[in-house]
Design a protein around this motif. Structure first.
Motif, PDB file in Angstrom:
ATOM      1  N   ASP A 178      26.023  48.256  56.650  1.00 53.73           N
ATOM      2  CA  ASP A 178      25.622  47.504  57.831  1.00 53.73           C
ATOM      3  C   ASP A 178      26.321  46.146  57.999  1.00 53.73           C
ATOM      4  OD1 ASP A 178      24.502  46.123  55.767  1.00 53.73           O
ATOM      5  OD2 ASP A 178      22.425  46.457  56.374  1.00 53.73           O
ATOM      6  N   GLY A 179      27.265  45.820  57.154  1.00 56.47           N
ATOM      7  CA  GLY A 179      27.962  44.545  57.318  1.00 56.47           C
ATOM      8  C   GLY A 179      27.155  43.332  56.902  1.00 56.47           C
ATOM      9  N   SER A 180      26.005  43.554  56.268  1.00 52.13           N
ATOM     10  CA  SER A 180      25.222  42.384  55.827  1.00 52.13           C
ATOM     11  C   SER A 180      25.759  41.875  54.494  1.00 52.13           C
ATOM     12  CB  SER A 180      23.744  42.761  55.702  1.00 52.13           C
ATOM     13  OG  SER A 180      23.584  43.800  54.755  1.00 52.13           O
ATOM     14  N   VAL A 181      25.631  40.558  54.304  1.00 48.29           N
ATOM     15  CA  VAL A 181      26.112  39.924  53.077  1.00 48.29           C
ATOM     16  C   VAL A 181      24.931  39.270  52.375  1.00 48.29           C
ATOM     17  CG1 VAL A 181      27.570  38.095  52.116  1.00 48.29           C
ATOM     18  CG2 VAL A 181      28.438  39.547  53.961  1.00 48.29           C
ATOM     19  N   HIS A 182      24.795  39.551  51.058  1.00 43.58           N
ATOM     20  CA  HIS A 182      23.623  39.084  50.312  1.00 43.58           C
ATOM     21  C   HIS A 182      23.970  38.168  49.146  1.00 43.58           C
ATOM     22  CE1 HIS A 182      21.022  41.945  52.482  1.00 43.58           C
ATOM     23  NE2 HIS A 182      22.129  42.661  52.529  1.00 43.58           N
ATOM     24  N   TRP A 183      25.227  38.112  48.784  1.00 40.65           N
ATOM     25  CA  TRP A 183      25.642  37.120  47.779  1.00 40.65           C
ATOM     26  C   TRP A 183      27.120  36.829  47.926  1.00 40.65           C
ATOM     27  CZ3 TRP A 183      25.404  42.287  45.993  1.00 40.65           C
ATOM     28  CH2 TRP A 183      26.487  42.744  45.247  1.00 40.65           C
ATOM     29  N   ASN A 184      27.486  35.667  47.416  1.00 43.54           N
ATOM     30  CA  ASN A 184      28.875  35.247  47.474  1.00 43.54           C
ATOM     31  C   ASN A 184      29.659  35.994  46.410  1.00 43.54           C
ATOM     32  OD1 ASN A 184      31.327  33.864  47.571  1.00 43.54           O
ATOM     33  ND2 ASN A 184      30.314  31.956  48.166  1.00 43.54           N
ATOM     34  N   GLY A 185      30.485  36.943  46.874  1.00 42.95           N
ATOM     35  CA  GLY A 185      31.206  37.786  45.927  1.00 42.95           C
ATOM     36  C   GLY A 185      30.905  39.263  46.139  1.00 42.95           C
ATOM     37  N   GLN A 186      29.981  39.555  47.037  1.00 42.48           N
ATOM     38  CA  GLN A 186      29.637  40.956  47.341  1.00 42.48           C
ATOM     39  C   GLN A 186      30.872  41.688  47.884  1.00 42.48           C
ATOM     40  OE1 GLN A 186      26.233  41.556  50.092  1.00 42.48           O
ATOM     41  NE2 GLN A 186      27.476  43.157  51.047  1.00 42.48           N
ATOM     42  N   PRO A 187      31.137  42.911  47.439  1.00 44.22           N
ATOM     43  CA  PRO A 187      32.258  43.656  48.003  1.00 44.22           C
ATOM     44  C   PRO A 187      32.049  43.897  49.511  1.00 44.22           C
ATOM     45  CG  PRO A 187      31.489  44.703  45.988  1.00 44.22           C
ATOM     46  CD  PRO A 187      30.493  43.633  46.333  1.00 44.22           C
ATOM     47  N   VAL A 188      33.115  43.646  50.294  1.00 44.89           N
ATOM     48  CA  VAL A 188      33.020  43.874  51.749  1.00 44.89           C
ATOM     49  C   VAL A 188      34.104  44.817  52.261  1.00 44.89           C
ATOM     50  CG1 VAL A 188      31.801  41.728  52.319  1.00 44.89           C
ATOM     51  CG2 VAL A 188      34.310  41.721  52.178  1.00 44.89           C
ATOM     52  N   ALA A 189      35.113  45.065  51.454  1.00 43.46           N
ATOM     53  CA  ALA A 189      36.145  46.025  51.857  1.00 43.46           C
ATOM     54  C   ALA A 189      36.802  46.586  50.599  1.00 43.46           C
ATOM     55  CB  ALA A 189      37.201  45.349  52.742  1.00 43.46           C
ATOM     56  N   LEU A 190      37.329  47.790  50.739  1.00 46.18           N
ATOM     57  CA  LEU A 190      37.960  48.456  49.596  1.00 46.18           C
ATOM     58  C   LEU A 190      39.283  49.052  50.061  1.00 46.18           C
ATOM     59  CD1 LEU A 190      36.372  50.990  47.139  1.00 46.18           C
ATOM     60  CD2 LEU A 190      38.289  51.707  48.564  1.00 46.18           C
ATOM     61  N   VAL A 191      40.298  48.932  49.209  1.00 48.82           N
ATOM     62  CA  VAL A 191      41.608  49.523  49.518  1.00 48.82           C
ATOM     63  C   VAL A 191      41.927  50.578  48.471  1.00 48.82           C
ATOM     64  CG1 VAL A 191      44.072  49.085  49.784  1.00 48.82           C
ATOM     65  CG2 VAL A 191      42.422  47.350  50.508  1.00 48.82           C
ATOM     66  N   LEU A 192      42.445  51.709  48.914  1.00 48.65           N
ATOM     67  CA  LEU A 192      43.010  52.695  47.990  1.00 48.65           C
ATOM     68  C   LEU A 192      44.510  52.754  48.222  1.00 48.65           C
ATOM     69  CD1 LEU A 192      40.692  55.870  48.180  1.00 48.65           C
ATOM     70  CD2 LEU A 192      40.625  53.982  46.523  1.00 48.65           C
TER      71      LEU A 192
END
Ligand code: MOS
Length: 771
Positions: A133-147
């Motif tokens: 859902d695009g919510s952020v709960h801590w500084n450092g939470q993963p928000v995107a991933l690259v393969l």
């Protein structure tokens, strides 16, 4: 608790204890292995997995190579709370080698991780939506991933992703968290609160007292092996090569996340390079599996060292008040240990620092409580001896301060307050020989040479002091243990349990125990573990894995003996005997009181025309801890030096004198104790996670800036033990995995005080606090 309820509970407990005869353990009689002195137990056997590791042939999670595999890299949020406003992945998507960019906009539907302890096999470190859902709960939470095709390409592409946020007000400092309000906490279903008598008023009236606040900082996990998972889907079946101390929990929990059956997830983790409570289930394994699904290719996800700090929780900070009121004879009239630790809204792990005070000292009145304040940070978690590691620092520093006020030797003060039964539960101790541990340790360490007054011994630039403290950690055994044994007519035994080897020696000690139980040579017993396909729910945590495996293999052995006896034909020396009449020796069974009535396994199987027997059994429910107060104990001794010019503190000598029941393998146990004590040195002198109070970001996410003891910091560490078996624990052995870190912090702080007269109540004890 009202008096009536308390009295009723005590009556029930008393009855339970009366019904449990001496030597009783769940499942029947005492473990026959407790008394056996001529087998493998107690011998310094070298690690069975040592040669593989030395030769580089032990594959760790990030070393598994799968065909067509791609590599993952993560982007971490830079704000503590809010939601993603814009996400620009266009440059990353066209960067060389990139196969997939995954965000909350294209991630598959997933349920949150089931939070650890909320169900028998729940293993999640937090219970947040992952890329939903695009919510952020801590500084450092993963928000995107690259393969990408290579790790370097993935790392490069992640640097090209631009994220902006709509930030919300976050609680990122302890002061703000406390202002938001604190709540009483519970741990493993038990409230962290004890009140016996009126401790505050007895404290106020006590002839001698100490009342002080001790603080310990947040700490991060730093196992040498980085957290990693190599994953692949085959249709709806997920295989995950993980670094795990909870394979069964991981399989079940990932099945919940992806809406598949538990049997469709296969977790393999035969080698783990250190765990300490951190090698559980965090977002990175889920993200790796989700990305593998989306890309249709196997994925390797190895967190960077910074990544471990961003994604994997550590230990909460604590603020602890310890107050002790005593008579002039040193006897405790009031013992108060209260304070707070920090938690988040999305986990359930207060640091239970009152655990030592629950069982170590007798006192006329006791008041214990842990409350929590909530912060918007990464979820905190278990870290070696959660509770006891920092709880003993506060409690055992306070006892030292009281001894100083009383003008009494700190060991003498402790011995005067030895309880004759559990001071808060009222149950008898299963086995407690802390006084012996102190006596033997004091003699070996040369405690008699200590000056009672600080600052009395100087060698050149260095002030030298001695200190000691009590170590303690509970015996736990979680339900769900099970094991399988396959015995072949060639006399080979294959023992399987979903247990773990994180470097502590499990593979070796349980091969030894199984060999002794089966009466087979060590090289004929193959102990397999680290795989969710094996039986049991066995956590390598809470220092309970040895008890859990021990009881499971004992139960499986009894099932095996029963089947073997059923095979004995008329005329066989074993015909008609029951399991409790026989034991194993020399690759077969014999009647316990007539050992010449013996038949080898080979003959039993051969006569019956069987190639092998396979049995599986569950450990009995862990009732022993309801009848007995079961704890490992120890006395830690430290010689510390403080430089009069620079303030630098140095640990010159450490001795751990332990009382943990029977020691199964002196060689691996010595390393376990030493490792714990080294971690205790880090806790005392170095470890501290530095947060930016404005943004809640960890500022020192690397081993360059987050200090742990290195080779040059660590002196000769001596260990010894009472080796007195606990009659109520399998093999007579209580856990030893965590106790080394307990007591060590206070022993060092007390030795530093004795050296230079400076009492530091705020960890870590760095040189600026000693100048
Ligand atoms: Mo331990 S903190 O139970 O791995």
């Amino acid at each position: 608790m009202s008096n009536v309820i308390q009295e009723t509970a005590q009556k029930v407990m008393k009855k339970a204890v009366e019904m449990a005869p001496d030597g009783w353990m769940p499942g029947g009689e005492p473990d026959p292995l407790i008394g056996q002195r001529d087998g493998y137990i107690g011998k310094p056997v070298s690690r069975v997995d040592g040669p593989l590791k030395v030769k580089g042939q032990a594959p760790f999670a990030a070393e598994i190579v799968l065909e067509n595999m791609v590599y993952a890299a993560l982007v971490y949020s830079t704000v503590p709370k809010g939601r993603i406003a814009t996400l620009d992945t266009s440059r990353a998507e066209t960067a060389p080698g990139v196969v997939l960019v995954m965000t909350h906009e294209n991630a598959p539907k997933m349920k949150p991780l089931p939070l650890f302890l909320t169900a028998p096999k729940a293993g999640g470190g937090d219970a947040l939506p992952i890329f939903q859902d695009g919510s952020v709960h801590w500084n450092g939470q993963p928000v995107a991933l690259v393969l990408a095709e290579t790790q370097e390409q993935a790392d490069h592409a992640r640097s090209l992703i631009r994220v902006t946020y709509l930030t919300e007000r976050a609680t990122t400092s302890l002061e703000a968290a406390k202002a938001r309000g604190i709540e009483d906490a519970s741990f493993m279903g038990e409230p962290l609160k004890v009140e016996i008598g009126d401790a505050e008023s007895l404290l106020a009236k006590a002839p001698v007292s100490i009342d002080a606040v001790y603080t310990t900082p947040a700490q991060n996990h730093n196992p040498i092996e980085l957290h990693a998972a190599t994953v692949a889907w085959n249709g709806d079946e997920l295989t995950i090569h993980d670094a795990s101390q909870a394979v069964a929990h991981t399989a079940w929990s990932l099945a919940q996340v992806f809406g598949i059956r538990e049997e469709q997830v296969h977790v393999s983790s035969p080698f783990v390079g250190g765990g300490f409570g951190s090698k559980a289930l965090w977002q990175h394994q889920v993200l790796a599996a989700a990305a593998a699904k989306l890309a249709g290719r196997p994925v390797r996800m190895m967190l960077s060292r910074e990544g471990v700090y961003r994604v994997v929780g550590g230990r909460s900070l604590t603020e602890q008040r310890v107050a002790i009121g005593a008579g002039r004879d040193g006897r405790f009239q009031a013992l108060v240990h209260t304070g707070i630790s920090v938690m988040t809204d999305h986990n359930q792990m207060p640091e239970p620092f009152i655990m030592p005070a629950k069982c170590v000292y007798a006192a006329d009145s006791i008041k214990l409580n842990v409350a929590t304040a909530k912060m918007d940070t990464l979820a905190n978690t278990f870290m070696r001896a959660p509770g006891e590691a920092v709880g003993t620092f506060a409690l055992e520093s306070a006892v030292d301060e009281l001894a100083d006020k009383l003008g009494m030797d700190p060991i003498e003060l402790r011995l005067r307050n030895e309880p004759d039964k559990d001071p808060t539960e009222g149950t008898p101790f299963s086995s407690r020989h802390l006084a012996e541990a102190y006596r033997d340790g004091a003699e070996r360490f040369g405690w008699g040479k200590r000056h009672a007054r600080p600052g009395m011994r100087r060698e050149g630039e260095w002030l030298v002091g001695l200190g000691c403290a009590t170590a303690t950690y509970p015996y736990y055994r979680m339900p769900g243990g099970a094991a399988r044994i396959r015995l072949t007519k060639d006399g080979e035994a294959y023992v399987e349990a979903a247990a773990h080897e994180m470097g502590m020696g499990t593979a070796t000690t349980h091969a030894m125990v199984a060999a002794q139980r089966l009466g087979l040579p060590l090289e004929r017993v193959h102990f397999a573990y680290g795989d969710s396909a094996f039986p049991g729910v066995i956590l390598a945590g809470g220092s309970q894995q040895t008890a859990s495996i021990g009881f499971s293999v004992k139960a499986a052995w009894e099932a095996l003996a029963k089947e073997l006896l059923a095979l004995a034909p008329k005329g066989s020396p074993l015909h008609g005997l029951g399991v409790d009449e026989v034991h194993a020796r020399d690759g077969g069974l014999c009647k316990t009181d007539e050992p010449q009535r013996y038949v080898s396994y080979a003959m039993l199987l051969d006569d019956a025309g069987r190639d092998e027997i396979v049995v599986e059994a569950e450990a009995p429910p862990p009732l022993e801890t309801q009848h007995w107060s079961m704890h490992s104990f120890g006395a830690i001794f430290c010689e510390a030096r403080v430089n009069v010019v620079t303030g630098e503190p140095r640990v010159a000598r450490l001795l751990g004198s332990f009382d943990c029941g029977r020691i199964i393998n002196p060689k691996t146990a010595t390393s376990q104790f030493r490792g714990g004590m080294i971690m205790g040195m880090g806790l005392a002198l170095m470890e501290e996670t530095e947060f930016d109070g404005r943004m809640g970001r960890i500022m020192n996410p690397s081993l360059a800036e987050y200090h742990v003891p290195v080779h040059l910091d660590v002196p000769e560490i001596d260990v010894m033990w009472t080796d007195i078996p606990d009659p109520h624990a399998p093999m007579g052995a209580r856990g030893i995995g965590e106790i080394g870190i307990t007591g060590t912090g206070a022993a060092i702080a007390n030795a530093i005080y004795n050296a230079c007269g400076r009492r530091v109540r705020d960890l870590p004890i760095t040189l600026d606090k000693l100048l």
